[in-house]
Design an enzyme around this catalytic site. Structure first.
Site, PDB file in Angstrom:
ATOM      1  CD  GLU A  36     -13.942  -6.822  46.182  1.00  0.00           C
ATOM      2  OE1 GLU A  36     -13.954  -7.632  45.273  1.00  0.00           O
ATOM      3  OE2 GLU A  36     -13.175  -5.840  46.205  1.00  0.00           O
TER       4      GLU A  36
ATOM      5  CG  HIS B  28     -11.468  -2.202  44.181  1.00  0.00           C
ATOM      6  ND1 HIS B  28     -10.268  -2.726  44.582  1.00  0.00           N
ATOM      7  CD2 HIS B  28     -12.203  -3.243  43.732  1.00  0.00           C
ATOM      8  CE1 HIS B  28     -10.270  -4.038  44.359  1.00  0.00           C
ATOM      9  NE2 HIS B  28     -11.436  -4.370  43.849  1.00  0.00           N
TER      10      HIS B  28
END
Ligand SMILES: O=C[C@H](O)COP(=O)(O)O
Length: 218
Positions: free
Chosen positions: A137, A89
């Site tokens: 992202e 992430h």
């Protein structure tokens, strides 16, 4: 569509979110997962028991059982009920060799893997490591409430194309600023098979209403 809700370290009640996810999952075709902090994983698993919603981990480390202090061991995550895990992430980056090892560790225990990246190029590289899915992202949109599907649709379409060229079996999710059902539909229209989101649910006054809105048009 897969709606993967990452609770990060937001000061929300993970069990309440999980209970809401369990209820919402009963009335939708969408797949819903909740990724709490590791210490809350077992409680979330218990809250989701018997429902269609699924517990996910936020991170896994490329370590074997044994002398690995301070790491997230795949076996422990699986024992706590996780069916899958995020990896790399934007807020928990790993070196390429560590991502490779983390995917292997997850595979070792049957955990589904969603490897994140900032750009189409990064998620295409991640796809070559054999995860189940990747999530693109743009970090500058994370937590802003401005959905990537509207602010930067090209990044989603480019990620879908780039990953398909590497491995068409790897699903592509998108994340950053996704908070409404319209955002999820827009992501689907750009070719994404799922969305990764956090603040839209974790910071909502009513997480149940937020989750309902996310899946209602699907
Ligand atoms: O893991 C979730 C993503 O970083 C997106 O976060 P956000 O929905 O708060 O923008």
């Amino acid at each position: 569509m897969f709606v993967l809700v990452n609770l990060k370290t937001y000061p929300c009640d993970p069990v309440a979110v999980a209970e809401a996810a369990a209820d919402v999952a009963a009335d939708t075709e969408a797949r819903i997962a909740v990724a709490p902090e590791a210490a809350d994983l077992r409680a979330v698993t218990d809250a989701l028991a018997g429902s269609d919603a699924e517990p996910f981990a936020q991170h896994v480390d490329p370590v074997p059982p044994g002398s690995s202090t301070g790491h997230a061991l795949a076996e422990t995550l699986a024992d706590a009920g996780a069916v899958g895990t995020l990896c790399n992430h934007s807020e928990r980056r790993l070196r390429l060799d560590r991502i490779d090892g983390a995917v292997d560790a997850a595979d070792r225990t049957g955990l589904e893997t969603v490897v994140c990246g900032n750009t189409p190029t990064q998620v295409a590289a991640a796809a070559a490591l054999g995860p189940d899915a990747v999530a693109v992202e743009p970090p500058e949109l994370i937590g802003t409430g401005t959905p990537v599907s509207a602010a930067d649709p090209d990044i989603v379409e480019d990620a879908v194309a780039a990953v398909a060229a590497v491995d068409p079996d790897v699903d592509v999710f998108c994340g950053a600023g996704i908070s409404t059902g319209d955002d999820v539909v827009a992501a689907r229209e750009l070719g994404a098979e799922g969305v990764l989101l956090a603040s839209g649910v974790a910071k909502a006054d009513d997480p149940r209403a937020a989750l309902t809105d996310l899946v209602e048009p699907l």
